[in-house]
Write a protein that holds these residues in place. Structure first.
Motif, mmCIF file in Angstrom:
data_model
loop_
_atom_site.group_PDB
_atom_site.id
_atom_site.type_symbol
_atom_site.label_atom_id
_atom_site.label_comp_id
_atom_site.label_asym_id
_atom_site.label_seq_id
_atom_site.Cartn_x
_atom_site.Cartn_y
_atom_site.Cartn_z
ATOM 1 N N ALA A 64 0.840 -1.191 0.000
ATOM 2 C CA ALA A 64 0.000 0.000 0.000
ATOM 3 C C ALA A 64 0.879 1.246 0.000
ATOM 4 O O ALA A 64 1.985 1.237 0.542
ATOM 5 C CB ALA A 64 -0.907 0.004 1.229
ATOM 6 N N SER A 68 -2.155 5.501 2.354
ATOM 7 C CA SER A 68 -3.322 4.652 2.116
ATOM 8 C C SER A 68 -4.420 4.917 3.134
ATOM 9 O O SER A 68 -4.170 5.313 4.276
ATOM 10 C CB SER A 68 -2.930 3.173 2.130
ATOM 11 O OG SER A 68 -2.534 2.763 3.421
ATOM 12 N N SER A 69 -5.653 4.693 2.690
ATOM 13 C CA SER A 69 -6.841 4.923 3.519
ATOM 14 C C SER A 69 -7.999 4.231 2.821
ATOM 15 O O SER A 69 -7.858 3.715 1.700
ATOM 16 C CB SER A 69 -7.133 6.421 3.634
ATOM 17 O OG SER A 69 -7.501 6.958 2.363
ATOM 18 N N ILE A 70 -9.159 4.241 3.457
ATOM 19 C CA ILE A 70 -10.326 3.683 2.774
ATOM 20 C C ILE A 70 -10.613 4.445 1.487
ATOM 21 O O ILE A 70 -11.121 3.879 0.515
ATOM 22 C CB ILE A 70 -11.565 3.662 3.683
ATOM 23 C CG1 ILE A 70 -11.867 5.041 4.277
ATOM 24 C CG2 ILE A 70 -11.402 2.617 4.779
ATOM 25 C CD1 ILE A 70 -13.172 5.108 5.071
ATOM 26 N N HIS A 73 -8.087 3.185 -1.177
ATOM 27 C CA HIS A 73 -8.456 1.815 -1.552
ATOM 28 C C HIS A 73 -9.714 1.805 -2.426
ATOM 29 O O HIS A 73 -9.854 0.945 -3.304
ATOM 30 C CB HIS A 73 -8.665 0.962 -0.303
ATOM 31 C CG HIS A 73 -7.407 0.703 0.467
ATOM 32 N ND1 HIS A 73 -6.252 0.214 -0.119
ATOM 33 C CD2 HIS A 73 -7.119 0.844 1.792
ATOM 34 C CE1 HIS A 73 -5.306 0.070 0.802
ATOM 35 N NE2 HIS A 73 -5.810 0.452 1.963
ATOM 36 N N THR A 190 0.735 0.259 8.177
ATOM 37 C CA THR A 190 -0.261 0.410 7.116
ATOM 38 C C THR A 190 -1.649 0.060 7.627
ATOM 39 O O THR A 190 -2.620 0.792 7.397
ATOM 40 C CB THR A 190 0.076 -0.490 5.918
ATOM 41 O OG1 THR A 190 1.323 -0.080 5.357
ATOM 42 C CG2 THR A 190 -1.006 -0.440 4.845
ATOM 43 N N ASP A 194 -4.822 2.578 7.963
ATOM 44 C CA ASP A 194 -6.089 2.297 7.281
ATOM 45 C C ASP A 194 -7.246 2.248 8.277
ATOM 46 O O ASP A 194 -8.344 2.732 7.985
ATOM 47 C CB ASP A 194 -5.995 0.973 6.521
ATOM 48 C CG ASP A 194 -5.174 1.079 5.244
ATOM 49 O OD1 ASP A 194 -4.860 2.204 4.828
ATOM 50 O OD2 ASP A 194 -4.853 0.023 4.661
ATOM 51 N N SER A 197 -8.527 5.594 9.296
ATOM 52 C CA SER A 197 -9.309 6.265 8.246
ATOM 53 C C SER A 197 -10.788 5.897 8.306
ATOM 54 O O SER A 197 -11.614 6.583 7.700
ATOM 55 C CB SER A 197 -8.732 5.964 6.859
ATOM 56 O OG SER A 197 -9.022 4.644 6.423
#
Length: 280
Positions: A64, A68-70, A73, A190, A194, A197
């Motif tokens: 990622a 990275s986050s929702i 993604h 990571t 995530d 988020s």
């Protein structure tokens, strides 16, 4: 069938695809999982073309990005859908995957349906207290795959998960060798990023942008003495904001929902999907 797919934006995903004629479901897994989390749903919904995939930073997909986050993604999911040329997808998400699928559906023209399996509500501090301590296992190293498997078995059976060949396969898939030791393929930083988020998710904004039918399943089973992962109250805004929503409740807990067979839930999903002719 499993394969690697390089998207138009240059990301490489590992996907598992099974054939079917009634439309295409693309399934997004949970925070620390991989495509194998959706095995029983993929197996049961065999009338549909079903694509499950490893989200970036999990399984055999690319790492990622550092931001990275929702949200990122969800952009990745749309990139994958575009690369695979999927028209009228049914987006199915479990836990973190539900947040991702909801955001993607809000940005996608032509989504056929959205299925949210215990996710896409408002996470609270109780959720944080349940999740963050569990992430410490991602930092640990193990002497062998068997050692990792033994620790995983203790954890999952305590949570009510039926242990068998499928779970053995799940835990073997999520580890790799690193300098003579074995550890989870996912990076703990990571995963923690995530997870945080989740708290940026605004269901009243996201769900209001979704035109397709929505199926929301909440899992009320307790995780030990701590209650369910997501509280009933956290889904109030999701239900209110969605224009066309079906709701269902299961007494299974968050982990039993995917790691044990759930014929009743499958029946509810099939009823939901059969209400509307799915485009191919």
């Amino acid at each position: 069938m499993g394969q690697y797919v390089k998207t138009k934006k240059g990301r490489t995903f590992y996907i598992h695809e099974t054939p079917g004629e009634r439309g295409t479901i693309i399934g997004s897994h949970g925070l620390t999982g991989n495509h194998k989390q959706l095995h029983y749903f993929q197996e049961a919904l065999s009338d549909y073309r079903f694509i499950s995939y490893d989200i970036l930073g999990r399984g055999n997909s690319d790492p990622a990005p550092k931001d990275s986050s929702i949200d990122t993604h969800a952009a990745d999911l749309l990139d994958l859908i575009d690369t695979l040329k999927i028209e009228y997808p049914i987006l199915l998400g479990y836990s973190m995957g539900a947040y991702i699928s909801a955001i993607a559906a809000s940005r996608l023209e032509g989504a056929e349906a959205l299925i949210l399996l215990d996710g896409a509500g408002k996470a609270d501090e109780a959720t944080r207290k349940l999740v963050l301590p569990s992430l410490d296992r991602l930092k640990k190293t193990f002497s062998s795959p068997d050692h990792y498997g033994q620790e995983a078995k203790k954890l999952y059976t305590t949570l009510g998960v039926d242990w068998g060949p499928h779970m053995e396969e799940v835990v073997r898939y999520e580890i790799k060798e690193d300098s003579g030791a074995w550890r989870n393929k996912s990076d703990s930083d990571t995963i923690a990023r995530d997870f945080e988020s989740f708290y940026t998710f605004q269901p009243e904004d996201v769900l209001a942008q979704i035109d397709c039918p929505v199926f929301l399943l909440t899992a009320t089973g307790s995780l030990g003495d701590n209650g369910p992962l997501f509280k009933k109250e956290g889904y109030a805004q999701t239900k209110e904001a969605a224009g066309n929503i079906w709701t269902a409740v299961t007494s299974a807990n968050h982990y039993e929902l995917v790691f044990n067979r759930q014929p009743e839930i499958i029946g509810q999903l099939e009823s939901f999907l059969s209400q509307k002719e799915v485009k191919s």
